[in-house]
Design a protein around this motif. Structure first.
Motif, short mmCIF file in Angstrom:
data_model
loop_
_atom_site.label_atom_id
_atom_site.label_comp_id
_atom_site.label_asym_id
_atom_site.label_seq_id
_atom_site.Cartn_x
_atom_site.Cartn_y
_atom_site.Cartn_z
N ILE A 105 0.84 -1.20 0.00
CA ILE A 105 0.00 0.00 0.00
C ILE A 105 0.87 1.25 0.00
CG2 ILE A 105 -1.69 1.29 1.36
CD1 ILE A 105 -2.80 -1.45 2.23
N GLY A 106 1.93 1.21 0.79
CA GLY A 106 2.83 2.36 0.82
C GLY A 106 3.52 2.57 -0.51
N VAL A 107 3.96 1.48 -1.13
CA VAL A 107 4.62 1.56 -2.44
C VAL A 107 3.66 2.14 -3.47
CG1 VAL A 107 5.57 0.17 -4.31
CG2 VAL A 107 6.25 -0.29 -1.97
N ILE B 10 3.40 5.20 6.52
CA ILE B 10 2.88 6.53 6.90
C ILE B 10 3.99 7.56 6.80
CG2 ILE B 10 1.94 7.87 8.82
CD1 ILE B 10 0.49 5.21 9.66
N GLY B 11 5.19 7.17 7.27
CA GLY B 11 6.33 8.07 7.18
C GLY B 11 6.64 8.45 5.74
N LEU B 12 6.63 7.42 4.87
CA LEU B 12 6.93 7.66 3.45
C LEU B 12 5.95 8.64 2.83
CD1 LEU B 12 8.36 6.76 0.73
CD2 LEU B 12 6.57 5.04 0.57
N LEU B 16 6.71 12.44 1.45
CA LEU B 16 6.45 12.82 0.06
C LEU B 16 5.50 14.01 -0.01
CD1 LEU B 16 6.19 9.38 -1.75
CD2 LEU B 16 7.98 11.09 -1.95
N LEU B 17 4.48 14.01 0.86
CA LEU B 17 3.53 15.13 0.85
C LEU B 17 4.24 16.42 1.27
CD1 LEU B 17 0.20 13.64 2.23
CD2 LEU B 17 0.85 14.10 -0.11
#
Lengths: 173, 132
Positions: A105-107, B10-12, B16-17
């Motif tokens: 989901i993160g990818v 969530i961190g990623l 990015l945001l």
């Protein structure tokens, strides 16, 4: 393994992706920002990314789909935007997947964000106005949102796909 | 393991945001200079260019009077703005326009055929939406 098997599987992925692309055109989407859309066709890209062992095949599926969808709907401009978005999103997803730190989901969410980023880069070059980049925050939020939805759908699809005997053969092409 | 990955995800997304706000920040920081980047005022009398005044580099207050056979207009250039403050025309519409500074704005004194227009050297359109 079998060359015919590989061609059939890749063809199936491209066809499904193309159908999703065409079907997406029928779904009315609220206007958030220029260029923001669901990106249903990317569902297949994400699934292929996790189901197929070789990234070369994923790349092939994605670009065949873009070429064919340009023939079905959209002109040369749409092709330009699609290719840049696809390049950015596929590259980011491949790299993030390889780190092994992030879930599907993160990818997928990162892929959505980078897809819109790539499109904006080309858009700002096409109209020769860097101020287009001001759309980036809203498009990133939209990209993350659709990316998460695509990711959740892919997780469910892959879970069922893994029960099929053919899935093991997918790992060998 | 599952929870760990969620944290990474969530961190990623958050990173990015946040990164996507960078252009916004750059434009905010430089935006003020960009908008008035290269404006200049063209003063026309009777359809002919009487004077061209660079506005964006202008500091302080300058005053000059345009004298025509119909009457006079006192033009004041105040920092990056230009306006007509005094005139002996009957309607005084040019004075009511006030000070103008943005490209495309105009102050016109029709009885004296005096026209002040602010123009920009920027060729780029300010509002363009990609057609996609």
């Amino acid at each position: 393994m079998n060359k015919t098997f590989r061609i059939i599987i890749l063809g199936l992925f491209v066809a499904q992706s193309l159908v999703l692309y065409v079907v997406e055109g029928f779904i009315p989407v609220p206007f958030i920002a220029p260029g923001a859309k669901l990106g249903l066709a990317n569902l297949i890209t994400v699934i292929a990314l996790y189901a197929l062992p070789r990234k070369r095949d994923v790349c092939l599926i994605l670009f065949l789909r873009i070429l064919l969808s340009t023939a079905f709907a959209g002109g040369i401009n749409a092709l330009l935007y699609s290719v840049s978005g696809a390049l950015f999103s596929l590259l980011s997803m491949t790299l993030l997947q390889r780190t092994g730190r992030f879930s599907l989901i993160g990818v997928s969410a990162a892929g959505g964000i980078f897809h819109n980023f790539g499109q904006l880069v080309v858009a700002s070059m096409v109209v020769e106005n860097i101020k287009i980049m001001l759309y980036l925050p809203i498009l990133s939020v939209a990209g993350a949102g659709t990316g998460i939805l695509i990711g959740i759908t892919s997780v469910f699809t892959l879970r069922h796909l893994q029960k099929l005997p053919i899935y093991k053969r997918l790992q060998q092409i | 393991m599952r929870v760990m990955r969620k944290k990474w995800d969530i961190g990623l997304i958050a990173v990015l945001l946040l990164l996507s706000l960078i252009p916004e920040g750059i434009f905010m920081a430089t935006g003020r200079q960009m908008n008035t980047g290269s404006t200049y005022a063209v003063v026309q009398v009777n359809g002919e260019t009487y004077k061209t005044i660079p506005l964006s580099e202008h500091r302080g207050t300058d005053t000059f009077v345009i004298q025509t056979k119909e009457g006079y207009n006192r033009v004041v250039v105040r920092d990056q703005e230009i306006g007509i403050t005094e005139a002996d025309c009957p309607d005084k519409i040019c004075i009511s326009e006030g000070f103008i500074s943005k490209p495309g704005e105009m102050a016109v004194c029709l009885p004296h055929k005096v026209m002040i227009e602010v123009r920009s050297n920027d060729s780029a359109e300010p509002d363009v939406i990609p057609a996609h």
